[in-house]
Motif scaffolding. Sequence first.
Motif, PDB file in Angstrom:
ATOM      1  N   GLU A 280       8.346   4.766  -8.829  1.00 40.51           N
ATOM      2  CA  GLU A 280       9.141   3.746  -8.273  1.00 40.51           C
ATOM      3  C   GLU A 280       8.592   3.081  -7.275  1.00 40.51           C
ATOM      4  OE1 GLU A 280      14.286   4.935  -7.767  1.00 40.51           O
ATOM      5  OE2 GLU A 280      12.250   6.089  -6.831  1.00 40.51           O
ATOM      6  N   HIS A 281       8.713   1.967  -7.586  1.00 39.59           N
ATOM      7  CA  HIS A 281       8.226   0.947  -6.372  1.00 39.59           C
ATOM      8  C   HIS A 281       9.382   0.425  -4.887  1.00 39.59           C
ATOM      9  CE1 HIS A 281       6.135  -2.073  -4.169  1.00 39.59           C
ATOM     10  NE2 HIS A 281       5.975  -2.724  -5.091  1.00 39.59           N
ATOM     11  N   ILE A 282       9.399   1.189  -4.228  1.00 39.09           N
ATOM     12  CA  ILE A 282      10.376   1.512  -3.291  1.00 39.09           C
ATOM     13  C   ILE A 282       9.970   0.671  -1.387  1.00 39.09           C
ATOM     14  CG2 ILE A 282      12.304   3.351  -1.894  1.00 39.09           C
ATOM     15  CD1 ILE A 282      11.962   5.316  -3.960  1.00 39.09           C
ATOM     16  N   ALA A 283      10.951  -0.237  -1.330  1.00 42.52           N
ATOM     17  CA  ALA A 283      11.238  -0.373  -0.044  1.00 42.52           C
ATOM     18  C   ALA A 283      11.924   0.233   0.915  1.00 42.52           C
ATOM     19  CB  ALA A 283      11.676  -1.891   0.139  1.00 42.52           C
ATOM     20  N   LEU A 284      11.738   0.941   2.268  1.00 47.99           N
ATOM     21  CA  LEU A 284      12.487   1.378   3.313  1.00 47.99           C
ATOM     22  C   LEU A 284      12.129   0.597   4.596  1.00 47.99           C
ATOM     23  CD1 LEU A 284      13.562   3.785   4.042  1.00 47.99           C
ATOM     24  CD2 LEU A 284      11.036   5.438   4.882  1.00 47.99           C
ATOM     25  N   VAL A 285      13.339  -0.451   4.316  1.00 50.72           N
ATOM     26  CA  VAL A 285      13.336  -0.658   5.395  1.00 50.72           C
ATOM     27  C   VAL A 285      14.778  -0.300   6.464  1.00 50.72           C
ATOM     28  CG1 VAL A 285      13.370  -2.457   4.005  1.00 50.72           C
ATOM     29  CG2 VAL A 285      15.412  -2.339   4.795  1.00 50.72           C
ATOM     30  N   GLY A 286      14.896  -1.478   7.648  1.00 48.94           N
ATOM     31  CA  GLY A 286      15.690  -0.443   8.553  1.00 48.94           C
ATOM     32  C   GLY A 286      15.068  -0.823  10.617  1.00 48.94           C
ATOM     33  N   GLY A 287      15.962  -1.374  11.564  1.00 54.75           N
ATOM     34  CA  GLY A 287      15.569  -1.895  12.794  1.00 54.75           C
ATOM     35  C   GLY A 287      14.271  -0.778  13.213  1.00 54.75           C
ATOM     36  N   ASN A 288      14.168  -1.261  14.743  1.00 57.44           N
ATOM     37  CA  ASN A 288      12.983  -0.615  15.515  1.00 57.44           C
ATOM     38  C   ASN A 288      13.613   1.005  15.566  1.00 57.44           C
ATOM     39  OD1 ASN A 288      12.116  -3.361  16.594  1.00 57.44           O
ATOM     40  ND2 ASN A 288      10.545  -1.887  15.859  1.00 57.44           N
TER      41      ASN A 288
ATOM     42  N   ILE B  67       7.025   1.012   4.090  1.00 56.44           N
ATOM     43  CA  ILE B  67       7.757   0.426   5.318  1.00 56.44           C
ATOM     44  C   ILE B  67       7.411  -0.841   5.826  1.00 56.44           C
ATOM     45  CG2 ILE B  67       8.586   0.829   7.543  1.00 56.44           C
ATOM     46  CD1 ILE B  67       8.113   4.140   6.607  1.00 56.44           C
ATOM     47  N   THR B  68       8.325  -1.970   5.809  1.00 59.15           N
ATOM     48  CA  THR B  68       8.239  -3.019   6.107  1.00 59.15           C
ATOM     49  C   THR B  68       9.487  -3.808   7.309  1.00 59.15           C
ATOM     50  OG1 THR B  68       7.209  -5.051   5.780  1.00 59.15           O
ATOM     51  CG2 THR B  68       9.051  -3.790   4.604  1.00 59.15           C
ATOM     52  N   HIS B  69       8.637  -4.710   8.006  1.00 64.84           N
ATOM     53  CA  HIS B  69      10.228  -5.458   8.142  1.00 64.84           C
ATOM     54  C   HIS B  69      10.017  -6.785   7.813  1.00 64.84           C
ATOM     55  CE1 HIS B  69      10.758  -3.085  11.765  1.00 64.84           C
ATOM     56  NE2 HIS B  69       9.980  -3.080  11.930  1.00 64.84           N
ATOM     57  N   GLU B  70       9.357  -7.474   6.708  1.00 65.97           N
ATOM     58  CA  GLU B  70       9.640  -8.126   6.129  1.00 65.97           C
ATOM     59  C   GLU B  70      10.165  -7.747   4.546  1.00 65.97           C
ATOM     60  OE1 GLU B  70       5.397 -10.411   5.452  1.00 65.97           O
ATOM     61  OE2 GLU B  70       5.453  -8.256   7.400  1.00 65.97           O
TER      62      GLU B  70
ATOM     63  N   VAL C 202       2.396   6.370   0.138  1.00 68.61           N
ATOM     64  CA  VAL C 202       3.566   5.275   1.691  1.00 68.61           C
ATOM     65  C   VAL C 202       2.942   4.530   2.704  1.00 68.61           C
ATOM     66  CG1 VAL C 202       5.908   6.924   3.868  1.00 68.61           C
ATOM     67  CG2 VAL C 202       5.074   8.132   1.256  1.00 68.61           C
ATOM     68  N   LEU C 203       3.178   3.935   2.472  1.00 68.54           N
ATOM     69  CA  LEU C 203       3.192   2.998   3.407  1.00 68.54           C
ATOM     70  C   LEU C 203       3.347   2.542   4.564  1.00 68.54           C
ATOM     71  CD1 LEU C 203       1.842   1.476   0.220  1.00 68.54           C
ATOM     72  CD2 LEU C 203      -0.620   1.638   2.188  1.00 68.54           C
ATOM     73  N   ASP C 204       3.153   2.327   6.159  1.00 67.90           N
ATOM     74  CA  ASP C 204       3.738   2.379   7.140  1.00 67.90           C
ATOM     75  C   ASP C 204       3.929   1.194   7.367  1.00 67.90           C
ATOM     76  OD1 ASP C 204       5.900   2.022   9.304  1.00 67.90           O
ATOM     77  OD2 ASP C 204       5.236   5.021   9.782  1.00 67.90           O
ATOM     78  N   GLU C 205       4.177  -0.098   7.656  1.00 65.23           N
ATOM     79  CA  GLU C 205       3.895  -1.438   7.937  1.00 65.23           C
ATOM     80  C   GLU C 205       2.926  -2.075   7.482  1.00 65.23           C
ATOM     81  OE1 GLU C 205       5.680  -2.193  12.159  1.00 65.23           O
ATOM     82  OE2 GLU C 205       7.523  -0.764  11.181  1.00 65.23           O
ATOM     83  N   PRO C 206       2.327  -2.233   6.329  1.00 71.02           N
ATOM     84  CA  PRO C 206       0.587  -1.915   5.856  1.00 71.02           C
ATOM     85  C   PRO C 206       1.157  -3.699   6.437  1.00 71.02           C
ATOM     86  CG  PRO C 206       1.575  -2.139   4.232  1.00 71.02           C
ATOM     87  CD  PRO C 206       2.955  -2.050   5.174  1.00 71.02           C
TER      88      PRO C 206
END
Lengths: 284, 187, 267
Positions: A40-48, A202-205, A169-173
């Motif tokens: 899978e190619h998953i995005a984990l998003v959410g506020g600060n 994991i990203t905010h973009e 798992v990439l945290d805001e790369p």
Amino acid sequence: MIPCPTADEGPIAAMRNVDFSYDDGTEALHSVTLDVWRGEHIALVGGNGSGKTTIAKLLNGLLRPSRGHVLVKGNDAAKESVAALSRTVGYAFQNPDHQLFCSTVAEEVLFGPKNLGFADAKAVEKADRALSLMSIGHLKDKAPLSLSLGDRRRVSVASVIAMDPEVLVLDEPSTGLDAGEAAELMRALDGLNQEGKTIILITHEMRLVAEHSERVLVMAHGHVVLDCRTRVAFSEPEALHESGLIPPAAIQLAHRLSDFGVSPEVLTVDELAEEVAKVWGARI
Amino acid sequence: MESQAESEPSPVASPEPAKFVSPKTVALYGILAALTAAITIASYLPFSPTKGYFNLGDSMVFFSALAFGCRAGAICGGVGSAAADVLLGAGVYAPVTLVAKGGEGFVAGLISRSGRGKNWAVVLGIAAGGALMITTYFMAEWLFLDVGFGKALAEVPINVAQVALGGTIGAGLTHLIRKSYPSLLKG
Amino acid sequence: MGCQNMTGFVDLYSEGGTFLHRIDARVKIVAVLFLSVLAFLLSNVYSLTLLLAFIFILLFLARASLSRTWFALRFVIRFMVLIVVLWPIFDPSGTPVWATFGPVKITEPAVWRGVTSAVRVGCLACVWYILMFTTSQRDLVRALVKMGLRFDFGLALAISLRFLPTFSATIDSIKDAERARGMELDKGSLLKRSRNYVAILVPTIVSALRSADTLSLALHSRAYGARADRTYLREPKMRRQDAAALSVVIALLVVPVFFKFVLGVPL
Ligand SMILES: Nc1ncnc2c1ncn2[C@@H]1O[C@H](COP(=O)(O)OP(=O)(O)OP(=O)(O)O)[C@@H](O)[C@H]1O
Ligand SMILES: [Mg+2]
């Protein structure tokens, strides 16, 4: 690659009713349940502060659930060391500077594979591949912490790729990368995904999410509030808005234009352009 | 003690620039002291029968001294280690630590600098600084705090081990950082 | 442990509204110094015990939470026990002799000397906590500056206290990063572990020295050192109750000293 949950193989990583509190009492996660399937190619998003990093650290054993279970390849992660889990789940830290401690980039990228016990030749091969994937081969002999933020970020991602884990798992790369560098990074990740690696980004973009991920997990205040295909998530932006997330401009524009017959189900600029051309073509 | 009425500072006329140390030094010393305290606390093992902890804070005292000279070694080593004592609940030791670790950093920095950072000077500096630290603790415990000869003696071997390990790590760190990040040590 | 959070950082201070919290920090510093001097001057185990009891009453009045007090006392108690045990072993003087183990003679006066020293160390240790439990680090630094510490040194001290938790968190995060890449930090020989330790320290120091650079620019840009007679937003003022507390503190030292050295009472 389209994920295909098959009956004989369970999720590669999963969380079952996981609660997590930090030692100071901060309740970071409430009853989180999720399945991650191979490929899978998953995005984990959410506020600060919504709990994204906490989920990542639970998946590779850096944190242990206060309640509930984390399963990696079907086994309870509680019984395994971080070193053992890191074979399956690789985690690139949010702050690259916390992950760089060797005196050259080459050593840095070799560090993981060597710890995992790969033979020297094999370890070097994996390291070189990671370096070329991140296109930082020319920085081999530099001191990692003396590089630019973008390069440090790429070294830290390369050092995780070199360990060849099945789940990355990439945290805001993309933080600190310019647009070109970010696009290049995402292309490299898509390539790994094509080869069968599972990507959790994991990203905010939101633009990266819309253009690259097939599935979105939206976090808010320690809960998973949305878990669906990316196209579905962006077609109903209300749920996203509630979590403080704003869809990328192309998707917003598509929604505004939906009265004129443009399908709001687009994700990328290319798709929007196609839709607009279709509608205009019909008008003219 | 009593608060005097502060005279209003004149808003314009010839403000005399303060004879403070440069902002670079203030920032550097503050940060080095914090590092020393943080590393002392982080390496805290409930191990030593006397001070309540066996720590690697000496590695930062030696690093400050070897990389930035005797003044940095004395101030950051002394204040940082004493702050760690206070925060860890060993406040009664803080004044002794201030002198012992401050002296350690001062001597290590002085000797290694006068030998232009040659290997022998570094080793000699660490040994002399360490010896001073160990003696200070011993004498202070025995004569000043008056905790008894046996109690003071019990700490000596632990401090020797701390100096050996801390010295090795401190010298290694200085070498590594000077090699890989030379620009950071121009202070 | 109540006062130790995720990052291993320790701050003994907790907010509160007791009179000990409200007193001027300078008075508290003087009190700690005077009570320490008093502990050194007293040589009678009963008067020292009385002093210890007094300090405990103050701690109680400061509403020190149990977990906090225990965190602090754990250390002191172990320390006192060691003194009591080790003193007689190394001090064979005096009679009556209670027991003899080979060359070691345990005598009654030596045991009492050990107990006396232990109680004194207990006083010296606990008196600190009155200050630490009730005074924020910021007030402490401000008081030191007001008492004559140079402003620039005070600023450096404030900076270091400000960055301490940050660095503790950095160290933790770097440890995690190394574990996530398959390193086992607490396994192996002493040499191997020290090497692991260096791997933690290098990035910690590099990022710390970077922040020192940024910080010095920030100090420059905010006109640090522009003039010697700088003012402060909040000047600590001695109020009436502070003055009263100070006189009590002075009396606490002077009265016993008068009784002991002038009147010859064996305190
Ligand atoms: N070490 C820690 N100790 C205590 N609380 C923490 C710690 N780390 C995170 N938290 C808290 O846990 C919650 C979730 O944090 P987490 O880091 O998982 O959020 P995040 O979604 O990754 O946020 P960001 O986008 O800022 O990285 C937040 O409220 C945060 O303040
Ligand atoms: Mg995060």
